[in-house]
Design a protein around this motif. Structure first.
Motif, mmCIF file in Angstrom:
data_model
loop_
_atom_site.group_PDB
_atom_site.id
_atom_site.type_symbol
_atom_site.label_atom_id
_atom_site.label_comp_id
_atom_site.label_asym_id
_atom_site.label_seq_id
_atom_site.Cartn_x
_atom_site.Cartn_y
_atom_site.Cartn_z
ATOM 1 N N PHE A 153 0.736 -1.328 -0.023
ATOM 2 C CA PHE A 153 -0.013 0.182 -0.031
ATOM 3 C C PHE A 153 0.779 1.163 0.060
ATOM 4 N N VAL A 154 1.975 1.274 0.794
ATOM 5 C CA VAL A 154 2.634 2.172 0.897
ATOM 6 C C VAL A 154 3.579 2.618 -0.169
ATOM 7 N N ASP A 155 4.100 1.467 -0.987
ATOM 8 C CA ASP A 155 4.567 1.423 -2.268
ATOM 9 C C ASP A 155 3.900 2.138 -3.306
ATOM 10 N N ALA A 156 2.421 1.597 -3.420
ATOM 11 C CA ALA A 156 1.603 2.113 -4.691
ATOM 12 C C ALA A 156 1.373 3.511 -4.289
ATOM 13 N N LEU A 157 1.263 4.110 -2.860
ATOM 14 C CA LEU A 157 0.991 5.536 -2.597
ATOM 15 C C LEU A 157 2.174 6.357 -3.210
ATOM 16 N N GLU A 158 3.333 5.823 -2.995
ATOM 17 C CA GLU A 158 4.498 6.650 -3.241
ATOM 18 C C GLU A 158 4.680 6.552 -4.810
ATOM 19 N N ARG A 159 4.335 5.536 -5.482
ATOM 20 C CA ARG A 159 4.156 5.543 -6.896
ATOM 21 C C ARG A 159 3.167 6.701 -7.606
ATOM 22 N N LEU A 160 1.967 6.626 -6.773
ATOM 23 C CA LEU A 160 1.049 7.686 -7.108
ATOM 24 C C LEU A 160 1.290 9.148 -6.787
ATOM 25 N N LEU A 161 2.276 9.087 -5.825
ATOM 26 C CA LEU A 161 2.538 10.491 -5.248
ATOM 27 C C LEU A 161 4.016 10.614 -5.153
ATOM 28 N N PRO A 162 4.532 10.960 -6.287
ATOM 29 C CA PRO A 162 5.953 10.770 -6.214
ATOM 30 C C PRO A 162 6.579 12.095 -5.456
ATOM 31 N N ARG A 163 7.860 11.975 -4.819
ATOM 32 C CA ARG A 163 8.239 13.069 -4.179
ATOM 33 C C ARG A 163 9.458 13.634 -4.812
ATOM 34 N N ASP A 164 8.925 14.861 -5.783
ATOM 35 C CA ASP A 164 9.909 15.704 -6.555
ATOM 36 C C ASP A 164 8.939 16.902 -6.642
ATOM 37 N N ASP A 165 9.600 17.891 -7.374
ATOM 38 C CA ASP A 165 9.301 19.431 -7.333
ATOM 39 C C ASP A 165 8.021 19.627 -8.250
ATOM 40 N N ARG A 166 6.979 18.612 -8.748
ATOM 41 C CA ARG A 166 5.946 19.145 -9.463
ATOM 42 C C ARG A 166 4.764 19.739 -8.739
ATOM 43 N N TYR A 167 4.850 19.851 -7.356
ATOM 44 C CA TYR A 167 3.973 20.381 -6.463
ATOM 45 C C TYR A 167 3.753 21.753 -6.410
ATOM 46 N N ARG A 168 2.533 22.407 -6.478
ATOM 47 C CA ARG A 168 2.794 23.753 -5.937
ATOM 48 C C ARG A 168 2.944 24.193 -4.700
ATOM 49 N N HIS A 169 2.290 23.214 -3.779
ATOM 50 C CA HIS A 169 2.604 23.305 -2.341
ATOM 51 C C HIS A 169 3.934 22.886 -2.065
ATOM 52 N N ALA A 170 5.047 23.747 -2.050
ATOM 53 C CA ALA A 170 6.465 23.577 -2.275
ATOM 54 C C ALA A 170 7.344 23.525 -0.708
ATOM 55 N N HIS A 171 6.446 23.810 0.444
ATOM 56 C CA HIS A 171 7.471 23.973 1.561
ATOM 57 C C HIS A 171 7.725 22.742 2.024
ATOM 58 N N GLY A 172 8.361 22.557 3.099
ATOM 59 C CA GLY A 172 8.887 21.461 3.795
ATOM 60 C C GLY A 172 9.854 20.652 2.932
ATOM 61 N N SER A 173 10.030 19.263 3.244
ATOM 62 C CA SER A 173 10.966 18.358 2.695
ATOM 63 C C SER A 173 10.388 18.212 1.127
ATOM 64 N N PRO A 174 11.745 17.820 0.452
ATOM 65 C CA PRO A 174 11.398 17.812 -0.979
ATOM 66 C C PRO A 174 10.237 16.750 -1.335
ATOM 67 N N GLY A 175 9.048 17.198 -2.109
ATOM 68 C CA GLY A 175 8.050 16.556 -2.464
ATOM 69 C C GLY A 175 6.832 16.385 -1.484
ATOM 70 N N HIS A 176 6.895 17.344 -0.451
ATOM 71 C CA HIS A 176 6.020 17.605 0.543
ATOM 72 C C HIS A 176 4.664 17.851 0.228
ATOM 73 N N GLY A 177 4.698 18.440 -0.849
ATOM 74 C CA GLY A 177 3.173 18.774 -1.449
ATOM 75 C C GLY A 177 2.530 17.403 -1.874
ATOM 76 N N ALA A 178 3.111 16.217 -1.958
ATOM 77 C CA ALA A 178 2.380 14.836 -2.184
ATOM 78 C C ALA A 178 1.574 14.466 -0.850
ATOM 79 N N ASP A 179 2.164 14.916 0.229
ATOM 80 C CA ASP A 179 1.593 14.787 1.704
ATOM 81 C C ASP A 179 0.445 15.331 1.819
ATOM 82 N N HIS A 180 0.163 16.646 0.953
ATOM 83 C CA HIS A 180 -1.176 17.405 1.040
ATOM 84 C C HIS A 180 -2.193 16.724 0.103
ATOM 85 N N VAL A 181 -1.817 15.942 -0.872
ATOM 86 C CA VAL A 181 -2.696 15.358 -1.793
ATOM 87 C C VAL A 181 -3.043 13.977 -1.078
#
Length: 133
Positions: free
Chosen positions: A58-86
């Motif tokens: 489940f974690v692996d699937a979520l991390e594939r769906l929500l990669p930790r990179d710079d694509r997110y507009r919500h950009a504060h915090g650790s790299p890819g933190h915008g994924a956490d908000h999705v």
């Protein structure tokens, strides 16, 4: 309404099994509904099988769906933190389970888990609330 607040440390695990805590909370309750709620913008709850690899899958699937990179507009915090908000758009921040005779009516292989991929905040609150039926 009866309610209790759990403090959960997610620093070592992305999936934390809350099933025992929910069972303990419901044990002295009459028939009704137990609602479990995570008041955070970057965590959610799920009913999944644990211990047989499904939690890691489940974690692996979520991390594939929500990669930790710079694509997110919500950009504060650790790299890819915008994924956490999705995440809460995919994994609900609440789950309601029927309770009969003090026992949550979970399926044979169902566990209620906290899902937290956020590396910036390892302390989570989980609100358990019971409404009699």
């Amino acid at each position: 309404m009866n309610t209790e607040l759990l403090d959960v440390d997610t620093s070592r695990r992305r999936i934390v099994d809350l099933t025992s805590a929910v069972r303990d909370f419901c044990a002295s309750q009459p028939d009704g509904l137990c609602n479990v709620f995570v008041p955070h913008a970057t965590a959610g709850l799920a009913l999944i099988e644990t211990g047989a690899g499904s939690d890691e899958d489940f974690v692996d699937a979520l991390e594939r769906l929500l990669p930790r990179d710079d694509r997110y507009r919500h950009a504060h915090g650790s790299p890819g933190h915008g994924a956490d908000h999705v995440l809460p758009g995919l994994v609900s921040p609440s789950v309601t389970v029927p309770v009969i005779g003090g026992e949550p009516l979970l399926g044979t292989w169902q566990s209620l888990v906290l899902v937290d991929l956020n590396r910036d905040n390892p302390r989570r609150s989980v609100r358990l609330s019971f409404v009699s039926g």
